[in-house]
Design a protein around this motif. Sequence first.
Motif, PDB file in Angstrom:
ATOM      1  N   GLY A  60       0.828  -1.189   0.000  1.00 29.46           N
ATOM      2  CA  GLY A  60       0.000   0.000   0.000  1.00 29.46           C
ATOM      3  C   GLY A  60       0.869   1.249   0.000  1.00 29.46           C
ATOM      4  N   VAL A  61       0.203   2.375   0.129  1.00 30.55           N
ATOM      5  CA  VAL A  61       0.907   3.653   0.226  1.00 30.55           C
ATOM      6  C   VAL A  61       1.216   3.924   1.691  1.00 30.55           C
ATOM      7  CG1 VAL A  61       0.719   6.149  -0.076  1.00 30.55           C
ATOM      8  CG2 VAL A  61      -0.125   4.607  -1.857  1.00 30.55           C
ATOM      9  N   GLU A  62       2.486   4.216   1.992  1.00 26.86           N
ATOM     10  CA  GLU A  62       2.895   4.508   3.368  1.00 26.86           C
ATOM     11  C   GLU A  62       3.369   5.958   3.458  1.00 26.86           C
ATOM     12  OE1 GLU A  62       4.377   0.421   5.443  1.00 26.86           O
ATOM     13  OE2 GLU A  62       5.814   1.374   4.079  1.00 26.86           O
ATOM     14  N   VAL A  63       2.799   6.701   4.410  1.00 25.19           N
ATOM     15  CA  VAL A  63       3.219   8.068   4.695  1.00 25.19           C
ATOM     16  C   VAL A  63       3.944   8.051   6.027  1.00 25.19           C
ATOM     17  CG1 VAL A  63       2.480  10.444   5.104  1.00 25.19           C
ATOM     18  CG2 VAL A  63       1.296   9.037   3.390  1.00 25.19           C
ATOM     19  N   ILE A  64       5.231   8.359   6.023  1.00 23.12           N
ATOM     20  CA  ILE A  64       6.067   8.269   7.221  1.00 23.12           C
ATOM     21  C   ILE A  64       6.252   9.680   7.782  1.00 23.12           C
ATOM     22  CG2 ILE A  64       8.300   7.545   8.124  1.00 23.12           C
ATOM     23  CD1 ILE A  64       8.386   5.689   5.536  1.00 23.12           C
ATOM     24  N   VAL A  65       5.826   9.852   9.024  1.00 22.20           N
ATOM     25  CA  VAL A  65       5.845  11.166   9.663  1.00 22.20           C
ATOM     26  C   VAL A  65       6.764  11.123  10.874  1.00 22.20           C
ATOM     27  CG1 VAL A  65       4.472  12.969  10.778  1.00 22.20           C
ATOM     28  CG2 VAL A  65       3.489  11.628   8.893  1.00 22.20           C
ATOM     29  N   ARG A  66       7.729  12.074  10.900  1.00 20.33           N
ATOM     30  CA  ARG A  66       8.629  12.201  12.044  1.00 20.33           C
ATOM     31  C   ARG A  66       8.579  13.642  12.521  1.00 20.33           C
ATOM     32  NH1 ARG A  66      12.319   9.620   9.041  1.00 20.33           N
ATOM     33  NH2 ARG A  66      12.588   7.436   9.539  1.00 20.33           N
ATOM     34  N   GLY A  67       8.434  13.811  13.850  1.00 17.60           N
ATOM     35  CA  GLY A  67       8.414  15.153  14.389  1.00 17.60           C
ATOM     36  C   GLY A  67       7.314  16.015  13.806  1.00 17.60           C
TER      37      GLY A  67
ATOM     38  N   LYS B 111       5.753  -1.998   0.798  1.00 21.73           N
ATOM     39  CA  LYS B 111       5.567  -3.439   1.012  1.00 21.73           C
ATOM     40  C   LYS B 111       5.389  -3.771   2.495  1.00 21.73           C
ATOM     41  CE  LYS B 111       6.385  -4.134  -3.357  1.00 21.73           C
ATOM     42  NZ  LYS B 111       5.290  -4.494  -4.297  1.00 21.73           N
ATOM     43  N   GLY B 112       5.371  -2.746   3.326  1.00 14.08           N
ATOM     44  CA  GLY B 112       5.276  -2.982   4.758  1.00 14.08           C
ATOM     45  C   GLY B 112       6.622  -3.248   5.386  1.00 14.08           C
ATOM     46  N   LYS B 113       6.607  -3.638   6.675  1.00 11.80           N
ATOM     47  CA  LYS B 113       7.821  -3.895   7.449  1.00 11.80           C
ATOM     48  C   LYS B 113       8.731  -2.667   7.466  1.00 11.80           C
ATOM     49  CE  LYS B 113       9.105  -8.007   8.072  1.00 11.80           C
ATOM     50  NZ  LYS B 113       9.709  -9.346   8.079  1.00 11.80           N
ATOM     51  N   THR B 114       8.084  -1.480   7.469  1.00 14.59           N
ATOM     52  CA  THR B 114       8.811  -0.220   7.518  1.00 14.59           C
ATOM     53  C   THR B 114       9.052   0.175   8.969  1.00 14.59           C
ATOM     54  OG1 THR B 114       7.741   0.492   5.475  1.00 14.59           O
ATOM     55  CG2 THR B 114       8.735   2.218   6.855  1.00 14.59           C
ATOM     56  N   PRO B 115      10.291   0.545   9.357  1.00 11.65           N
ATOM     57  CA  PRO B 115      10.549   0.941  10.745  1.00 11.65           C
ATOM     58  C   PRO B 115       9.647   2.098  11.169  1.00 11.65           C
ATOM     59  CG  PRO B 115      12.605   0.592   9.553  1.00 11.65           C
ATOM     60  CD  PRO B 115      11.518   0.539   8.530  1.00 11.65           C
ATOM     61  N   ILE B 116       9.046   1.970  12.341  1.00  7.68           N
ATOM     62  CA  ILE B 116       8.145   3.000  12.860  1.00  7.68           C
ATOM     63  C   ILE B 116       8.955   3.965  13.723  1.00  7.68           C
ATOM     64  CG2 ILE B 116       6.106   3.453  14.284  1.00  7.68           C
ATOM     65  CD1 ILE B 116       5.152   0.615  13.598  1.00  7.68           C
ATOM     66  N   PRO B 117       8.956   5.264  13.399  1.00  7.55           N
ATOM     67  CA  PRO B 117       9.755   6.223  14.178  1.00  7.55           C
ATOM     68  C   PRO B 117       9.215   6.382  15.604  1.00  7.55           C
ATOM     69  CG  PRO B 117       8.363   7.365  12.599  1.00  7.55           C
ATOM     70  CD  PRO B 117       8.232   5.906  12.288  1.00  7.55           C
ATOM     71  N   ARG B 118      10.111   6.498  16.562  1.00  4.61           N
ATOM     72  CA  ARG B 118       9.686   6.688  17.947  1.00  4.61           C
ATOM     73  C   ARG B 118       9.046   8.054  18.148  1.00  4.61           C
ATOM     74  NH1 ARG B 118       9.384   2.444  21.318  1.00  4.61           N
ATOM     75  NH2 ARG B 118       9.757   3.862  23.067  1.00  4.61           N
ATOM     76  N   ASP B 119       9.433   9.022  17.315  1.00  2.16           N
ATOM     77  CA  ASP B 119       8.913  10.373  17.467  1.00  2.16           C
ATOM     78  C   ASP B 119       7.880  10.694  16.391  1.00  2.16           C
ATOM     79  OD1 ASP B 119      10.677  10.341  15.351  1.00  2.16           O
ATOM     80  OD2 ASP B 119      11.539  12.324  15.785  1.00  2.16           O
ATOM     81  N   GLY B 120       7.169   9.675  15.916  1.00  2.00           N
ATOM     82  CA  GLY B 120       6.201   9.924  14.862  1.00  2.00           C
ATOM     83  C   GLY B 120       5.255   8.758  14.667  1.00  2.00           C
ATOM     84  N   PHE B 121       4.822   8.561  13.413  1.00  2.00           N
ATOM     85  CA  PHE B 121       3.850   7.516  13.107  1.00  2.00           C
ATOM     86  C   PHE B 121       3.891   7.243  11.612  1.00  2.00           C
ATOM     87  CE2 PHE B 121       1.777  11.655  13.125  1.00  2.00           C
ATOM     88  CZ  PHE B 121       1.137  11.689  11.890  1.00  2.00           C
ATOM     89  N   ILE B 122       3.198   6.210  11.191  1.00  2.00           N
ATOM     90  CA  ILE B 122       3.086   5.862   9.776  1.00  2.00           C
ATOM     91  C   ILE B 122       1.615   5.660   9.444  1.00  2.00           C
ATOM     92  CG2 ILE B 122       3.608   4.120   8.018  1.00  2.00           C
ATOM     93  CD1 ILE B 122       6.270   3.640   9.350  1.00  2.00           C
ATOM     94  N   LEU B 123       1.186   6.206   8.311  1.00  2.00           N
ATOM     95  CA  LEU B 123      -0.157   5.976   7.775  1.00  2.00           C
ATOM     96  C   LEU B 123      -0.049   5.010   6.607  1.00  2.00           C
ATOM     97  CD1 LEU B 123      -1.458   9.669   7.696  1.00  2.00           C
ATOM     98  CD2 LEU B 123      -1.860   7.944   9.477  1.00  2.00           C
ATOM     99  N   LEU B 124      -0.879   3.979   6.619  1.00  2.00           N
ATOM    100  CA  LEU B 124      -0.898   2.994   5.542  1.00  2.00           C
ATOM    101  C   LEU B 124      -2.262   3.035   4.874  1.00  2.00           C
ATOM    102  CD1 LEU B 124       0.066   0.504   3.910  1.00  2.00           C
ATOM    103  CD2 LEU B 124      -0.724  -0.928   5.819  1.00  2.00           C
ATOM    104  N   GLY B 125      -2.267   3.262   3.559  1.00  2.00           N
ATOM    105  CA  GLY B 125      -3.502   3.260   2.791  1.00  2.00           C
ATOM    106  C   GLY B 125      -3.493   2.156   1.766  1.00  2.00           C
ATOM    107  N   ARG B 126      -4.619   1.457   1.660  1.00  2.00           N
ATOM    108  CA  ARG B 126      -4.767   0.410   0.660  1.00  2.00           C
ATOM    109  C   ARG B 126      -6.063   0.660  -0.101  1.00  2.00           C
ATOM    110  NH1 ARG B 126      -4.743  -5.228   2.896  1.00  2.00           N
ATOM    111  NH2 ARG B 126      -3.916  -5.796   0.839  1.00  2.00           N
ATOM    112  N   GLY B 127      -6.089   0.318  -1.399  1.00  2.00           N
ATOM    113  CA  GLY B 127      -7.280   0.545  -2.193  1.00  2.00           C
ATOM    114  C   GLY B 127      -7.632   2.023  -2.233  1.00  2.00           C
ATOM    115  N   GLN B 128      -8.872   2.342  -1.907  1.00  2.00           N
ATOM    116  CA  GLN B 128      -9.299   3.738  -1.890  1.00  2.00           C
ATOM    117  C   GLN B 128      -8.547   4.541  -0.836  1.00  2.00           C
ATOM    118  OE1 GLN B 128     -13.555   3.975  -1.551  1.00  2.00           O
ATOM    119  NE2 GLN B 128     -13.934   2.643  -3.324  1.00  2.00           N
ATOM    120  N   GLY B 129      -8.136   3.870   0.243  1.00  2.00           N
ATOM    121  CA  GLY B 129      -7.344   4.547   1.267  1.00  2.00           C
ATOM    122  C   GLY B 129      -6.016   5.028   0.723  1.00  2.00           C
ATOM    123  N   ALA B 130      -5.409   4.262  -0.163  1.00  2.00           N
ATOM    124  CA  ALA B 130      -4.138   4.660  -0.783  1.00  2.00           C
ATOM    125  C   ALA B 130      -4.339   5.909  -1.637  1.00  2.00           C
ATOM    126  CB  ALA B 130      -3.580   3.511  -1.622  1.00  2.00           C
TER     127      ALA B 130
END
Length: 568
Positions: free
Chosen positions: A384-391, A402-421
């Motif tokens: 899917g589409v991953e948006v990686i946000v830090r700070g 493809k997933g298995k993306t490191p998650i930042p301690r000072d942020g978050f990741i948004l994952l969209g699939r299908g219409q969410g992407a």
Amino acid sequence: MAFAQLTPVTWGDFLKSLNGILETSLSLPPGKRSADPVVRLEAVKTILQALSYDDLLSFVDTRGVVFRDIGDIGDEDRRWLFLAASLEPPLIRGDISGNVFPKRVLSTQEFTIIKETLKKYARGDIRFERRKSIHPNLELVVKKWGFSPLSRQTAGQPVGSSLGVSGGMFLLQVGAYGEKERAQRVAGWLKELGYSASVVEEGGLFKVRVGPYKKEELAAFRARLEKQGFPSYPVALGGTGKREEALPPGPFFTLALIFDPLDAPFRLRVALAKDQVMDREKTSDIARRHGALFAMNASFFAENGDPIGLLMVDGRILSEPQKGWYSAGFTTENHLVIGETRLECRAIGEGGEVAIQGINRLNNGDEVTFYDFFFGNETPPQEGVEVIVRGGVVQEIRLDGKGKTPIPRDGFILLGRGQGAQRLREAFRLGDRVRVRMTLFSSPEQLEEWRKVRYAVSGGPLLFFEGQPGPFGDFNPDIVAKRHPRTVVGNLEDGRVLFLIVDGRRPGHSVGMTIEELVEELKTYRMRSALNLDGGGSTTFYLEGKILNLPSDLLGERKVASAILLCP
């Protein structure tokens, strides 16, 4: 008369009467002969073991009953005597001088009185209850009541009528097998012995039953089957012709901790297994890591440890509410609020905003999910589409993630699939400032209370609401109608908080409760609100460094997703 009082009861006569009344099959203890006399203390131990009430010995208060003539016996033997005296009705009583004569031979006259008490026990008329102050703000309540022979205590029985209630005709079930051929073979043997036998498929098992019989015929046919090597228990034939399991009248074992939050030096909280969402850990280990005085299991969860429904830890929402479920929240003042909740979650950026459907769970497609470090070290292996946000700033956008993306301690990741992407691609660009807003909604009457909540879990069905008994909500019939171990959190009318468990699937110790039976038991506590949490093999009651209940899993305490803690 004097001679009758002194006539001793022999072990042979004692066991014959005991087995006949309680439908047990006890044999002579090692080293005893049938003609040997029975000592009163020996009789007490044997009866309590036959009743399977010896599991209460650790809860006996040796200060509760005072007998004058027990100074020369050990503490363990005292516990047996005190337990016997603490039952209702009591198995033994002291005489007018306070003597219980533990080493005296049991006389026939004394045994005649005991047998009348045993007949009450055999009907399920037996009860133990003890209340103990743990702290000025904490009270432990231990209860056990009811009795039925072990042959009638079958774990996980479907709900049915109590013995004798449903129509008066019964089948006798002699076995339940995973293989149809084996069940048919057993039914064939029974037919050769002259029984009308049949095989019924229910719940994935092939059950062998004989009959039907009238209620008054059951005892004789059960005894006959037992002698022929086929233990059995009754299955009621309902008026509609539907076969229903005849639920045994106990035993039931419950533990409750009643917590007064007023000026308490403790704090209620919810803790995650290993401090992350997709994991599992024993309730006792969670408690020890956090230095908790008390703990019990909390959320329902999937096999991978994903908690089901709302989960909030220290004001942070880690899992979204589930439609149709209810939530229990704890405020900073240790107040408990129970009700329905709804979450609105949005990622807001400079160029637009996107609704988030899931928090720290797998993406189900055509949606956007949110992941922070509570999920673990990396996102799940999903495309899917991953948006990686830090700070608070978009650092990277992976259009073919493809997933298995490191998650930042000072942020978050948004994952969209299908219409969410598609929504993520349209809303965010590299360098955008992005924040996530989570707003928890409830009924207007509870909104102010929920705004103060710092910890929360979900469950169901709702057992009490505003003083009215439930259950409320549409839940899996297996959860509602069958007997299971149970875990409950609730408010008493006086503002105290109740934590209660019911053990189950432990023949002799406790058979578990249906939701209807659970509501009836909660009525004795004068509830204002109460919620059913994850039960079954998860049910665990930890207090002062020990597990006080008997978890139902054969391997012992189960690893769970979360726990409710009471910490100093």
